[in-house]
Design an enzyme around this catalytic site. Structure first.
Site, PDB file in Angstrom:
ATOM      1  N   LEU A 177       0.853  -1.183   0.000  1.00 61.88           N
ATOM      2  CA  LEU A 177       0.000   0.000   0.000  1.00 61.88           C
ATOM      3  C   LEU A 177       0.887   1.230   0.000  1.00 61.88           C
ATOM      4  O   LEU A 177       1.965   1.235   0.599  1.00 61.88           O
ATOM      5  CB  LEU A 177      -0.906   0.022   1.236  1.00 61.88           C
ATOM      6  CG  LEU A 177      -1.920  -1.118   1.381  1.00 61.88           C
ATOM      7  CD1 LEU A 177      -2.690  -0.972   2.690  1.00 61.88           C
ATOM      8  CD2 LEU A 177      -2.876  -1.172   0.205  1.00 61.88           C
ATOM      9  N   ASP A 178       0.424   2.278  -0.676  1.00 59.59           N
ATOM     10  CA  ASP A 178       1.172   3.531  -0.690  1.00 59.59           C
ATOM     11  C   ASP A 178       1.325   4.074   0.737  1.00 59.59           C
ATOM     12  O   ASP A 178       0.526   3.774   1.630  1.00 59.59           O
ATOM     13  CB  ASP A 178       0.456   4.580  -1.542  1.00 59.59           C
ATOM     14  CG  ASP A 178       0.488   4.242  -3.028  1.00 59.59           C
ATOM     15  OD1 ASP A 178       1.373   3.482  -3.436  1.00 59.59           O
ATOM     16  OD2 ASP A 178      -0.390   4.752  -3.760  1.00 59.59           O
ATOM     17  N   PHE A 179       2.299   4.919   0.911  1.00 58.45           N
ATOM     18  CA  PHE A 179       2.558   5.584   2.191  1.00 58.45           C
ATOM     19  C   PHE A 179       1.292   6.215   2.770  1.00 58.45           C
ATOM     20  O   PHE A 179       1.006   6.103   3.963  1.00 58.45           O
ATOM     21  CB  PHE A 179       3.642   6.649   1.970  1.00 58.45           C
ATOM     22  CG  PHE A 179       3.867   7.589   3.115  1.00 58.45           C
ATOM     23  CD1 PHE A 179       4.672   7.226   4.179  1.00 58.45           C
ATOM     24  CD2 PHE A 179       3.284   8.849   3.122  1.00 58.45           C
ATOM     25  CE1 PHE A 179       4.892   8.102   5.242  1.00 58.45           C
ATOM     26  CE2 PHE A 179       3.494   9.732   4.174  1.00 58.45           C
ATOM     27  CZ  PHE A 179       4.302   9.354   5.239  1.00 58.45           C
TER      28      PHE A 179
END
Length: 276
Positions: free
Chosen positions: A71-73
């Site tokens: 998952l993205d930051f």
């Protein structure tokens, strides 16, 4: 830099299956792991920065985290971590064969067309740029682009924030269910932006509330669940979920306010969607 928070800055264990697989609810603003240290540089953005891998090593001492999905930051939600090489290989094959159903919830700016109430497919082909964000390919670039398919359905039309404050008007937003069939980088973010309804708080793709970069404390994208075939019980699927709390921040839609006799609060509107 966000998030230097007083509480909630740690993954929450959602589910685990023996010594095979672990599911966590990753908070927004947390990296999965730190990049390799560069000469003369620091790996951590701030001294207390934690990652998903930090949590895993503290929870399962001596074990190596084998991340199955990323998952993205800025994205929160369900992540799977394998505790053995065998389970990691099994999950990797499922993702490669697109046998994992990925479910997300997002808050997008504006009111999408009524067709979104029943669900639509966004099929914009995507390309990299010289910078961080991706873009939709033009008709002449299709051969060099990545195909991408995203199902989107409106769950609720509302306003955000819960109440107007600081002289800023409430904005029209929509809570949407998102199910990407393909797994391209930034696929959901780029598709919703290209459709005219970027994710609230997604500065890279035009989701700046009131046109202000950093106008929202987070990007409102949450991985709500994953469904996949079980490796230990043939013919059965496993569904793992972690609900978002986005609805707690929503006010009545303008239609609801008008029906109740209230005076709607003014605010910008966003263009209609387009699908290919």
């Amino acid at each position: 830099r966000q998030p230097r928070r007083l509480c909630g800055y740690t993954p929450a264990l959602v589910w685990q299956h023996g010594d095979g697989l672990v599911a966590v609810n990753k908070p927004w603003g947390m990296r999965v792991h730190l990049p390799p240290a560069q000469e003369g540089g620091q790996r951590q953005v701030w001294p207390e920065e934690l990652t998903v891998h930090n949590w895993f090593r503290d929870t399962f001492p001596g074990e190596k985290p084998r991340t199955c999905n990323r998952l993205d930051f800025a994205t929160s939600g369900v992540m799977l971590i394998a505790r053995s090489k065998e389970v990691k290989r099994y999950m990797q094959k499922l993702f490669e064969k697109r046998q994992v159903c990925k479910m997300y919830t997002a808050l997008v700016l504006g009111n999408p067309p009524q067709a979104w109430d029943k669900g639509v497919w966004l099929t914009y082909a995507l390309m990299d740029t010289d910078g961080f964000a991706r873009r939709v390919a033009s008709d002449t670039e299709i051969e060099d682009a990545q195909t991408a398919e995203t199902f989107v359905k409106v769950l609720r039309r509302a306003t955000w924030p819960l109440a107007a404050e600081g002289g800023r008007p409430q904005l029209d937003v929509s809570l949407v269910e998102v199910r990407p069939r393909t797994g391209r980088r930034h696929q959901i973010r780029a598709h919703l932006s290209a459709a005219g309804h970027p994710i609230l708080g997604d500065d890279a793709y035009g989701g700046n509330p009131w046109g202000e970069r950093g106008g929202s404390y987070r990007m409102f994208l949450h991985a709500t669940g994953l469904e996949f075939p079980r490796w230990d019980v043939p013919g059965e699927n496993m569904t793992i979920t972690a609900r978002s709390d986005f609805e707690l921040e929503l006010g009545e839609s303008r239609a609801e306010s008008e029906a109740a006799g209230a005076t709607p609060v003014g605010g910008p509107s966003f263009g209609g969607a387009r699908q290919r």
